[in-house]
Scaffold this motif. Structure first.
Motif, mmCIF file in Angstrom:
data_model
loop_
_atom_site.group_PDB
_atom_site.id
_atom_site.type_symbol
_atom_site.label_atom_id
_atom_site.label_comp_id
_atom_site.label_asym_id
_atom_site.label_seq_id
_atom_site.Cartn_x
_atom_site.Cartn_y
_atom_site.Cartn_z
ATOM 1 N N ILE A 1 0.847 -1.186 0.000
ATOM 2 C CA ILE A 1 0.000 0.000 0.000
ATOM 3 C C ILE A 1 0.881 1.233 0.000
ATOM 4 N N PHE B 1 -3.110 0.768 8.102
ATOM 5 C CA PHE B 1 -2.205 1.592 7.291
ATOM 6 C C PHE B 1 -2.068 2.945 7.961
ATOM 7 N N TYR C 1 -0.542 -1.084 16.565
ATOM 8 C CA TYR C 1 -1.688 -0.615 15.784
ATOM 9 C C TYR C 1 -2.883 -0.387 16.715
ATOM 10 N N GLU D 1 5.268 5.528 5.153
ATOM 11 C CA GLU D 1 4.082 4.677 5.185
ATOM 12 C C GLU D 1 4.367 3.394 5.958
ATOM 13 N N GLN E 1 2.436 -0.364 7.380
ATOM 14 C CA GLN E 1 1.272 -1.236 7.295
ATOM 15 C C GLN E 1 1.460 -2.435 8.198
ATOM 16 N N ILE F 1 -5.826 -4.751 7.132
ATOM 17 C CA ILE F 1 -4.509 -4.128 7.167
ATOM 18 C C ILE F 1 -4.657 -2.749 7.797
#
Length: 176
Positions: free
Chosen positions: A27, A156, A57, A164, A166, A154
């Protein structure tokens, strides 16, 4: 001849066992790609994060905006779904969107909605855009679902420097 048979058998075993692995997904701000196909399209949820987990996350968050990419399967080539979806370019897909406020708790591979109203999310979709209506923002989390049973989703994230990140949540489900 024996070398050819051994090479063929090794290739078969490699192909067989890699089918059990989740798809590789990449991504960026411009596109999402996979080593498989996007048969069922994708959904991208913009999150307002309440708390982070030890894995790096979000574990408690509210979905504040959602977009869905719908794949258009041509009648003459129905078995050729794309393996790359561009966010800023039209393709054999279209986008719809939804403004929502649904809080979730993410625990391992599953998430539970904290909204007890039982809203029918598929009735609130609007728009038919040729390109993705969302622009990825720095310091913002997104949750992307692929419609592939091997990947739960996912997370992101684009940090303040523009890098970036992920976090793929492989489901462990076998495709066979």
């Amino acid at each position: 001849m024996i070398l050819l048979l051994i090479a063929g058998a090794l290739y078969f075993l490699y192909s067989f066992f890699t089918a059990f692995a989740p798809p590789e997904v990449n991504i960026t701000k411009e596109y999402i790609s996979t080593n498989r196909d996007f048969i069922n399209g994708i959904s991208i949820e913009k999150l307002r994060v309440d708390s982070m987990g030890g894995e790096g996350y979000p574990v408690k968050y509210t979905v504040i905006y959602e977009i869905s990419c719908n794949i258009h399967h041509p009648k003459d080539r129905p078995s050729e779904p794309p393996d790359k979806i561009y966010f800023g370019k039209p393709g054999r897909y279209s986008w719809d969107e939804d403004t929502t406020r649904i809080p979730y708790i993410h625990n391992g591979l599953s998430r539970t909605s904290l909204d007890s109203t039982g809203k029918l999310w598929w009735l609130r979709k609007f728009g038919d855009h040729p390109v993705c209506p969302i622009k990825f923002e720095p310091d913002q989390w997104y949750f992307i679902t692929l419609g592939n049973p091997q990947v739960t989703g996912i997370f992101f994230y684009i940090d303040k420097t523009g890098k970036e990140h992920q976090h793929v949540l492989a489901s462990g489900v076998s495709p066979i």
